[in-house]
Design a protein around this motif. Structure first.
Motif, mmCIF file in Angstrom:
data_model
loop_
_atom_site.group_PDB
_atom_site.id
_atom_site.type_symbol
_atom_site.label_atom_id
_atom_site.label_comp_id
_atom_site.label_asym_id
_atom_site.label_seq_id
_atom_site.Cartn_x
_atom_site.Cartn_y
_atom_site.Cartn_z
ATOM 1 N N ALA A 306 -2.601 20.125 -3.078
ATOM 2 C CA ALA A 306 -2.119 18.749 -3.121
ATOM 3 C C ALA A 306 -1.579 18.267 -1.786
ATOM 4 O O ALA A 306 -1.121 17.134 -1.682
ATOM 5 C CB ALA A 306 -1.039 18.609 -4.199
ATOM 6 N N GLY A 307 -1.624 19.089 -0.747
ATOM 7 C CA GLY A 307 -0.985 18.742 0.516
ATOM 8 C C GLY A 307 -1.683 17.660 1.300
ATOM 9 O O GLY A 307 -1.062 16.968 2.108
ATOM 10 N N GLY A 308 -2.983 17.521 1.099
ATOM 11 C CA GLY A 308 -3.720 16.480 1.787
ATOM 12 C C GLY A 308 -4.079 16.826 3.222
ATOM 13 O O GLY A 308 -4.065 17.989 3.636
ATOM 14 N N LEU A 309 -4.374 15.799 3.981
ATOM 15 C CA LEU A 309 -4.938 15.961 5.329
ATOM 16 C C LEU A 309 -4.043 16.781 6.244
ATOM 17 O O LEU A 309 -4.526 17.640 6.997
ATOM 18 C CB LEU A 309 -5.182 14.574 5.932
ATOM 19 C CG LEU A 309 -5.978 14.521 7.238
ATOM 20 C CD1 LEU A 309 -7.398 15.005 7.031
ATOM 21 C CD2 LEU A 309 -5.983 13.094 7.782
ATOM 22 N N LEU A 330 -8.820 18.600 -1.647
ATOM 23 C CA LEU A 330 -8.573 17.739 -2.807
ATOM 24 C C LEU A 330 -7.720 16.524 -2.441
ATOM 25 O O LEU A 330 -6.785 16.625 -1.658
ATOM 26 C CB LEU A 330 -7.877 18.553 -3.904
ATOM 27 C CG LEU A 330 -7.577 17.822 -5.212
ATOM 28 C CD1 LEU A 330 -7.849 18.724 -6.397
ATOM 29 C CD2 LEU A 330 -6.122 17.344 -5.272
ATOM 30 N N ASN A 331 -8.065 15.388 -3.018
ATOM 31 C CA ASN A 331 -7.308 14.145 -2.846
ATOM 32 C C ASN A 331 -6.343 14.019 -4.015
ATOM 33 O O ASN A 331 -6.723 13.620 -5.110
ATOM 34 C CB ASN A 331 -8.259 12.953 -2.798
ATOM 35 C CG ASN A 331 -7.541 11.638 -2.530
ATOM 36 O OD1 ASN A 331 -6.352 11.500 -2.753
ATOM 37 N ND2 ASN A 331 -8.290 10.653 -2.046
ATOM 38 N N HIS A 378 -12.954 12.329 5.558
ATOM 39 C CA HIS A 378 -11.760 12.283 6.409
ATOM 40 C C HIS A 378 -11.050 10.936 6.243
ATOM 41 O O HIS A 378 -9.818 10.869 6.136
ATOM 42 C CB HIS A 378 -12.137 12.511 7.873
ATOM 43 C CG HIS A 378 -10.951 12.553 8.796
ATOM 44 N ND1 HIS A 378 -10.339 11.405 9.276
ATOM 45 C CD2 HIS A 378 -10.255 13.595 9.314
ATOM 46 C CE1 HIS A 378 -9.324 11.746 10.054
ATOM 47 N NE2 HIS A 378 -9.252 13.067 10.096
ATOM 48 N N GLU A 379 -11.820 9.869 6.216
ATOM 49 C CA GLU A 379 -11.233 8.535 6.049
ATOM 50 C C GLU A 379 -10.481 8.441 4.722
ATOM 51 O O GLU A 379 -9.366 7.907 4.654
ATOM 52 C CB GLU A 379 -12.335 7.483 6.107
ATOM 53 C CG GLU A 379 -11.833 6.060 5.944
ATOM 54 C CD GLU A 379 -12.966 5.048 5.926
ATOM 55 O OE1 GLU A 379 -12.692 3.874 5.621
ATOM 56 O OE2 GLU A 379 -14.123 5.432 6.208
ATOM 57 N N GLU A 380 -11.068 8.985 3.660
ATOM 58 C CA GLU A 380 -10.427 8.939 2.345
ATOM 59 C C GLU A 380 -9.127 9.745 2.336
ATOM 60 O O GLU A 380 -8.100 9.282 1.823
ATOM 61 C CB GLU A 380 -11.390 9.493 1.289
ATOM 62 C CG GLU A 380 -10.782 9.550 -0.100
ATOM 63 C CD GLU A 380 -11.726 10.143 -1.128
ATOM 64 O OE1 GLU A 380 -11.253 10.933 -1.957
ATOM 65 O OE2 GLU A 380 -12.935 9.819 -1.098
ATOM 66 N N LEU A 381 -9.157 10.950 2.885
ATOM 67 C CA LEU A 381 -7.958 11.787 2.907
ATOM 68 C C LEU A 381 -6.878 11.208 3.831
ATOM 69 O O LEU A 381 -5.685 11.368 3.569
ATOM 70 C CB LEU A 381 -8.316 13.208 3.329
ATOM 71 C CG LEU A 381 -9.208 13.992 2.346
ATOM 72 C CD1 LEU A 381 -9.489 15.383 2.880
ATOM 73 C CD2 LEU A 381 -8.572 14.086 0.960
ATOM 74 N N HIS A 382 -7.307 10.543 4.899
ATOM 75 C CA HIS A 382 -6.328 9.920 5.787
ATOM 76 C C HIS A 382 -5.586 8.798 5.068
ATOM 77 O O HIS A 382 -4.364 8.645 5.216
ATOM 78 C CB HIS A 382 -7.028 9.379 7.045
ATOM 79 C CG HIS A 382 -6.074 8.825 8.063
ATOM 80 N ND1 HIS A 382 -5.747 7.480 8.117
ATOM 81 C CD2 HIS A 382 -5.360 9.431 9.033
ATOM 82 C CE1 HIS A 382 -4.876 7.292 9.089
ATOM 83 N NE2 HIS A 382 -4.630 8.450 9.663
ATOM 84 N N ARG A 410 -2.649 -0.416 3.140
ATOM 85 C CA ARG A 410 -4.020 0.060 2.885
ATOM 86 C C ARG A 410 -4.222 1.488 3.386
ATOM 87 O O ARG A 410 -5.290 1.863 3.867
ATOM 88 C CB ARG A 410 -5.058 -0.866 3.544
ATOM 89 C CG ARG A 410 -4.894 -2.336 3.224
ATOM 90 C CD ARG A 410 -5.096 -2.638 1.755
ATOM 91 N NE ARG A 410 -6.471 -2.370 1.326
ATOM 92 C CZ ARG A 410 -6.878 -2.441 0.056
ATOM 93 N NH1 ARG A 410 -6.022 -2.745 -0.886
ATOM 94 N NH2 ARG A 410 -8.133 -2.189 -0.252
ATOM 95 N N GLY A 411 -3.154 2.297 3.287
ATOM 96 C CA GLY A 411 -3.239 3.686 3.712
ATOM 97 C C GLY A 411 -3.257 3.883 5.211
ATOM 98 O O GLY A 411 -3.519 4.996 5.686
ATOM 99 N N LYS A 412 -2.965 2.824 5.974
ATOM 100 C CA LYS A 412 -3.042 2.905 7.443
ATOM 101 C C LYS A 412 -1.682 2.731 8.105
ATOM 102 O O LYS A 412 -1.580 2.255 9.234
ATOM 103 C CB LYS A 412 -4.025 1.864 7.962
ATOM 104 C CG LYS A 412 -5.455 2.080 7.452
ATOM 105 C CD LYS A 412 -6.401 0.996 7.954
ATOM 106 C CE LYS A 412 -7.817 1.222 7.418
ATOM 107 N NZ LYS A 412 -8.761 0.160 7.887
ATOM 108 N N ALA A 413 -0.622 3.132 7.413
ATOM 109 C CA ALA A 413 0.720 3.051 8.001
ATOM 110 C C ALA A 413 0.767 3.896 9.266
ATOM 111 O O ALA A 413 0.119 4.945 9.349
ATOM 112 C CB ALA A 413 1.760 3.539 7.002
ATOM 113 N N PRO A 414 1.522 3.476 10.281
ATOM 114 C CA PRO A 414 1.536 4.176 11.563
ATOM 115 C C PRO A 414 2.418 5.427 11.564
ATOM 116 O O PRO A 414 3.030 5.747 12.578
ATOM 117 C CB PRO A 414 2.057 3.117 12.538
ATOM 118 C CG PRO A 414 2.942 2.263 11.706
ATOM 119 C CD PRO A 414 2.314 2.217 10.340
#
Length: 547
Positions: A306-309, A330-331, A378-382, A410-414
């Motif tokens: 569950a840790g992600g990217l 896994l996402n 990669h884009e999805e996990l990011h 939209r998942g793009k926080a800095p």
């Protein structure tokens, strides 16, 4: 006795979606180029699909890329998602979140409710039809290295050993399988993957991996309570707001329902039992109304990454690569990993084929992580990378912050938040309140041993125990005295038991390894990391019927 050996161009360890996808992609590339390529896949389960367990809702994106004509070839994807529901549960009520407020990751339009065991079995049939050597019942027990320190393959475990590790009357030595490149697709918390991470320092610069335990049952319910294609998730009760977790209920075909519960293994109370939380969850009015009058058919449990990217290790090393959940693709925000496993297997296969075609051998497949970084995976996990760290802030605050992360940013926080190893969160028993779980009724709720029976789990009892204690004394000195032996509760199969020899006798930890469903939770959650899960004899463990 000397071990026999076999040579291949590419060896794949693990017959789940990542390994099978890698094998198929290799064969496709070889056929397209008119090149002979020897590919071998081994799987520790008695058959392909025997150890496969997932919810599961499948995003078909990577399957479309791997086998565009999967419908014509009879892939077992027959139930398309028809409806999404997300509920926040209280002890006696439920609040449904309007679908227009759900982040995109919680919507499943265009996805399919599947039984992963059926999908992996079908993928295995595609591999065999393509001429790939597929060997179920062979457990990779040891990594082999060449004179330069590169991975040159694996050795399967010996069969017929006595409990003390000496050869028994039916002893058969394992076999060495050598390859130019070896792809490890063991699934979550692969025992060889752990060794590779340590030997090649693959976790340098990465966060610790974090996990959940997923516990699942398959039910046949009354036709009037069945809603084909319904995907329902819940959060909240019976867990407290500080504990990460939630449920799923997926309505398949033929009045079948897959129902399960996931608990993040970063929980703090050693008295918590994920298994008992799942049983309690089924008694909620919003859940039991679907199950009343139904029949439980199957049971299983498995840890999930569950840790992600930010928790992905380096995935390559001299001679091979980690793919699928052995790496951790896994996402968690989508509760989906099958499509990611398939895609990672394809990317690694493409890099391995390029290397073999160039007559290279046992170097690093650098094209694999490069291709991942430019892929949609990669884009999805990011986009989803902050989900698990945010949910550690509690159910309500975490849900709010993740909603802002997904809907506003939209998942793009800095910023990227970070993970901590799960076993570090467990508190001492003296700091926590015991949890009084109700007794099972045998109709809606069940005890662990009757559940294990439904998993068709079997192990030869006279073999060496595959659940190893690095320091046996620590099981009493630390786990019992400080944490009240949490392994008795986090294991979903009743493997660990504190017993006393006679009234007032000394306590000891009894390990009922024959019950083990290979979920790997003990290897992850033990507070001193004292339990080491290794493979038993090949072909043993659960035999899930399409779980």
């Amino acid at each position: 006795m000397e071990r026999e050996s076999m040579e291949f161009d590419v060896l794949i360890v693990g017959g789940g979606p990542a390994g099978l996808a890698a094998a198929l992609r290799l064969k496709q590339l070889a056929d397209a180029k008119g090149r002979e390529l020897s590919i071998c896949l081994i799987e520790k389960g008695a058959e392909i699909g025997a150890h496969s367990l997932s919810g599961a809702v499948l995003d078909p994106r990577s399957l479309n890329e791997l086998i565009p004509d999967w419908k014509e070839k009879g892939a077992p994807l027959s139930t398309q998602v028809s409806e999404d529901r997300f509920l926040f549960l209280t002890a006696d009520g439920a609040h449904r979140t309007p679908n227009f407020l759900l982040p995109e990751c919680f919507t499943n339009h265009g996805n399919y409710i599947i039984r992963l065991g059926h999908l992996t079995k079908w993928l295995g049939e595609q591999c065999e039809a393509a001429g790939i050597e597929v060997y179920p019942g062979f457990a990779a027990a040891e990594i082999l290295y060449d004179d330069n320190g590169a991975v040159k393959g694996v050795a399967t475990g010996d069969m017929g050993l006595n409990r003390d590790g000496t050869p028994g009357p039916q002893h058969q030595p394992g076999m060495e399988l050598h390859a130019r490149y070896t792809l490890f697709a063991e699934g979550c918390r692969g025992h060889l993957g752990k060794i590779l991470e340590a030997r090649f320092n693959l976790r340098e610069g990465a966060d610790p991996q974090t996990y959940g335990i997923g516990i699942k049952e398959l039910w046949e319910i009354k036709p009037e309570q069945h809603v084909p294609g319904l995907v329902m998730h819940t959060a909240g009760w019976p867990l407290d707001a500080a504990t990460y977790g939630g449920s799923f209920m997926y309505h398949l075909e033929d009045n079948l329902v897959a129902i399960g519960f996931v608990v993040g293994l970063n929980y703090s109370n050693p008295y918590l039992s994920p298994y008992e939380e799942f049983q309690r969850y089924k008694t909620h009015p919003e859940i039991r109304r679907f199950l009343d009058g139904g029949k439980r058919l199957s049971y299983g449990a498995r840890a999930l990454t569950a840790g992600g990217l930010q928790s992905l290790p380096k995935t390559t090393f001299p001679g091979g690569a980690l793919i699928g959940d052995d790496a951790g693709y896994l996402n968690a925000s989508r509760i989906k990993g099958i499509h990611a496993a398939i895609k990672s297997g394809m990317l690694a296969a493409e890099a391995a084929f390029e290397a073999v075609a160039a007559e290279r051998q046992r170097d690093e497949l650098s094209a694999y992580p490069e291709a991942f970084r430019s892929s949609w995976l990669h884009e999805e996990l990011h986009r989803a990378r902050n989900f698990k760290p945010l949910m550690k802030k509690g159910l309500y605050m975490g849900s709010l912050l993740f909603g802002i992360d997904q809907i506003v940013f939209r998942g793009k926080a800095p910023w990227t938040l970070h993970n901590t190893a799960d076993h570090q969160y467990l508190k001492k028993a003296a700091e926590c309140t015991p949890i009084d779980y109700p007794k099972p009724d045998g109709v809606l709720t069940f005890d662990r041993l009757s559940s294990v029976f439904l998993s068709n789990t079997n192990h030869e009892e006279e073999q060496p125990c595959h659940l190893q204690l690095r320091d046996p004394a620590a099981a009493i000195r630390i786990n019992l005295e400080q944490y009240d032996s949490p392994e008795q509760r986090y294991c979903p199969a009743g493997v660990y038991e504190i017993v006393r020899d006679g009234e007032g006798g000394a306590a000891r930890l009894q390990i009922n390894a024959q019950n083990c469903v290979h979920c790997k939770t003990c290897d992850i959650k033990d507070p001193t990391q004292n339990i080491n899960w290794v493979v038993p004899q090949g072909g043993e463990g659960p035999i899930y019927q399409g779980m």
